[in-house]
Design a protein around this motif. Structure first.
Motif, PDB file in Angstrom:
ATOM      1  N   PHE A 103       9.601 -17.432  -1.744  1.00 28.36           N
ATOM      2  CA  PHE A 103       9.544 -17.571  -3.194  1.00 28.36           C
ATOM      3  C   PHE A 103      10.737 -16.848  -3.823  1.00 28.36           C
ATOM      4  N   GLN A 104      11.055 -17.221  -5.043  1.00 29.36           N
ATOM      5  CA  GLN A 104      12.129 -16.562  -5.780  1.00 29.36           C
ATOM      6  C   GLN A 104      11.561 -15.327  -6.466  1.00 29.36           C
TER       7      GLN A 104
ATOM      8  N   ILE B 190      10.782 -12.337  -8.972  1.00 28.80           N
ATOM      9  CA  ILE B 190      10.762 -12.313 -10.430  1.00 28.80           C
ATOM     10  C   ILE B 190      11.302 -10.979 -10.928  1.00 28.80           C
TER      11      ILE B 190
ATOM     12  N   PHE C  41       6.699 -10.172  -6.573  1.00 31.67           N
ATOM     13  CA  PHE C  41       5.953 -11.430  -6.671  1.00 31.67           C
ATOM     14  C   PHE C  41       5.177 -11.540  -7.979  1.00 31.67           C
TER      15      PHE C  41
ATOM     16  N   PRO D 126       5.841 -16.075  -9.678  1.00 33.58           N
ATOM     17  CA  PRO D 126       7.096 -16.801  -9.456  1.00 33.58           C
ATOM     18  C   PRO D 126       7.029 -18.265  -9.893  1.00 33.58           C
TER      19      PRO D 126
END
Length: 678
Positions: free
Chosen positions: A68-69, A71, A605, A82
């Motif tokens: 995931f990117q 945050i 996350f 995210p």
């Protein structure tokens, strides 16, 4: 655990020498970390402990990618996840547990009877039990029992405006309301549509187990003279569980709830503290070891003013009946919960269970107070799937306490009557040859054998593939400060290898691997996985900056909750200072991060609303939903103002029309239906 630690009075009198001062060891330890925790982690898993490679070959990769990117940090009054993820709120404080339960009153005027039929306050540890599961983890991912701890109450939100504990209008029913809001809630939940979980309100499973629920005492201390009261002359039937912090679960499908800050609730009742005499000097010394310097209850509770159980001048032994781990069968509302005295009495944070090769149960535990200890319990008998005998496995076994060496090695010291203390005497000589007394006075036993005082041990988690254990050490601003642990007591120790910073405001994460991969043993190797810090404020090389895996993009303080998902990702939840200035500039609201235990990479996350703690974590078996708790939204910098204007700090989760913030559970899922975190 609660953020404003009125309970966190240092109380450890151990005279064990610290392993060394910070200047003698920190540089070498940081060189180990700086290679990357990164390099430090790879060394730990690959080079330093070759058995890890064999274990990884047996069980698959030791970690999974972080897909995931990350945050950014946040100061907003909301939950942020995210891109590609969604979340929803479930089980707010005051939500009805059954169809017949009264609806939550927005002005918080619900009475004690109503609160007993509603979801409790300040959610903490939790676990999802599949409705058709047999081992606590496998089974349905769309229906189950969500079992949740409720740790304490925040008076200016929990009571109607103008009600102050111990003040005008204070009554037995306000105490009952607070007692019925703590403990454990069991809620039957079902997934009706993507992301739409709801409580099954006609379910017979739904209930609160609270501070007035009958609970059986089990194990070596059950029936001991120190547990007997006028109401329970046999010392086998306690009343209630409260101060419920972290949790655990067992492969025989039961829930473990951990009683942490039990000391806050005991005071002198109507007697002025300075005029209230201890029953005797031994009782005074024992109480000081657990309660610190004070005789009075936390003024935020004041249960002792109208409930004689909590006035130790009237019922001195009631104090000993709390501070245990409690086992609950969520699927049997008729079964009395059980206090497990074999696991020791202290301020329990959580209970991380693993199985040895021969089936014996091993539970790791932290004692959450400054300069306290890390413990391990090993059961006497082995777990056998489906056997009735599993229900008594945690009643017999050996409790150990950890000593961390400065060479990266450590030992587990058994707390038995025959163990020799640092003074050369058997522990039996210290505790009247009674294992029950030793367990009631667990901290004193750990003192006697020279355990390592740690920086507030909180959650512990065991890697599902490597068996490696990780523990959060949230902070210890008194380490090396020269302050007494209580008035007239010994001073806090200085920095040592396992706790390498004086006045540790940020906390860190330590991990260990048992020798020979055998959690029953007494030897282990350890290192530090992460030193939390502030890289936006301090230069490289300053220990306040943190270790090499801490950057401006993932900075955090005060790691607290902890858990591994099935793929081996480590989830770290925080309960720290949520100010955005000074030492904490750039850290924002409390958060949840995900780490790769091999590379040491950390990504943010989730961020929580204003003034909250993010705590507790559990997954559905298919790993497509993760549940976390938002505790005490609205506490913090605006606390004083919030007492007169409850909406000044937070209106989460109900929004601008809310009458006050409400602790709640958040469920998170990936919009494409994939595994959370991947």
């Amino acid at each position: 655990m609660k953020t404003f630690d009125l309970d966190d009075i240092p109380a450890n009198p151990s005279t064990a020498e610290p392993l060394d001062r910070i200047l003698a060891r920190l540089d070498g330890r940081r060189r180990f970390l700086k290679g990357g925790l990164g390099l430090g982690a790879v060394s730990f898993l690959g080079g330093m402990l070759p058995v890890a490679r064999a274990l990884a070959a047996d069980a698959g990769p030791a970690s999974a990618p972080l897909g995931f990117q990350a945050i950014p940090m946040s100061t907003a009054d909301t939950v942020v996840v995210p891109e590609g993820y969604a979340h929803a709120v479930l089980n707010r404080w005051g939500d009805p547990l059954t169809a017949a339960a009264p609806a939550f009153k927005g002005d918080a005027s619900d009475d004690g009877e109503a609160q007993a039929a509603q979801v409790g306050y300040n959610h903490d540890g939790l676990h999802f039990f599949p409705i058709d599961g047999k081992d606590g983890v496998s089974g349905s991912s769309t229906e189950g029992l969500l079992v949740t701890n409720h740790e304490y109450v925040t008076p200016h939100y929990f009571f109607p405006k103008g009600v102050q504990p111990g003040g005008a209008g204070w009554s037995p029913d306000w105490i009952r309301k607070a007692q019925h809001a703590q403990g454990v809630s069991v809620t039957h939940i079902r997934l009706d549509a993507p992301g739409q979980w709801r409580r099954v309100q006609d379910s017979s499973y739904n209930r609160m187990i609270h501070a007035n629920t009958p609970i059986r005492m089990t194990g070596p201390a059950a029936g001991h003279a120190l547990l007997r009261t006028q109401a329970d002359p046999e010392g086998n039937q306690a009343l209630g569980t409260f101060g419920n912090c972290g949790n655990g679960w067992t492969p025989w499908n039961t829930y473990l709830t951990c009683e942490e800050n039990f000391t806050d609730y005991f005071g002198t009742g109507a007697h002025p503290a300075e005029q209230a005499d201890y029953p005797d000097e031994a009782y005074r010394q024992h109480m000081l070891r657990y309660k610190g310097g004070g005789k009075t209850a936390d003024p935020e509770y004041a249960w002792d003013t109208h409930d004689a159980r909590f006035d130790w001048t009237q019922t001195p032994n009631e104090y000993h009946r709390h501070g245990w781990i409690v086992e609950i069968d969520p699927f049997d509302p008729s079964a009395a919960p059980r206090k497990l005295t074999a696991l020791g009495r202290f301020k329990h944070e959580n209970a991380a269970l693993t199985l040895a090769g021969d089936g014996r149960v091993v539970i790791y535990m932290g004692d959450d107070q400054r300069s306290e200890y890390i413990y391990k319990f090993v059961s006497e008998d082995a777990y056998r799937p489906g056997a009735d005998s599993n229900r008594t496995l945690l009643e017999r076994g050996t409790l150990h306490v950890a000593r961390f060496g400065d060479d990266g090695k450590g030992v587990w010291i058994p707390l038995t009557l025959d163990t020799r203390g640092t003074d050369g005497r058997r522990l039996g000589e210290h505790f009247n040859e009674s294992l029950g007394e030793l367990l009631i006075k667990t901290r004193q036993a750990a003192d006697a054998v020279g355990a390592t005082p740690m920086d507030r041990p909180e959650w512990i988690a065991v890697h599902p593939r490597t068996g490696e254990a990780y523990a959060t050490l949230t902070n210890n601003t008194d380490r090396g400060s020269g302050k007494a642990r209580w008035p007239g007591g010994p001073k806090h120790p200085g920095a040592d290898a396992a706790n390498p910073r004086d006045k540790n405001i940020y906390g860190h994460i330590v991990r260990w691997r048992e020798a020979g991969r055998d959690p029953r043993g007494t030897a282990f190797e350890w290192d530090i996985f992460a030193l939390a810090g502030n890289p936006t404020r301090y230069a490289d090389g300053d220990p306040r900056r943190g270790s090499a895996n801490i950057s401006a993009e993932n900075t955090f303080n005060s790691p607290d909750g902890l858990g591994f998902d099935a793929q081996g990702r480590l989830w770290v939840l925080t309960d720290g200072n949520y100010g955005n200035g000074g030492d904490y500039e750039g850290q924002g609201n409390n958060q949840m991060l995900v780490a790769d235990p091999v590379s040491g990479e950390l990504r943010r996350f989730l961020t929580g609303p204003k003034g909250c703690e993010v705590t507790g974590i559990t997954w559905t078996p298919d790993q497509r939903f993760v549940f976390v708790n938002i505790q005490h939204p609205g506490e913090g910098p605006d606390l004083d103002k919030a007492q007169s204007d409850p909406l000044s700090a937070s209106t989460w989760p109900d929004g601008p029309r809310a009458t006050r913030p409400r602790p709640a559970t958040v469920v998170i899922w990936k919009k494409d239906g994939g595994t959370v975190g991947s």
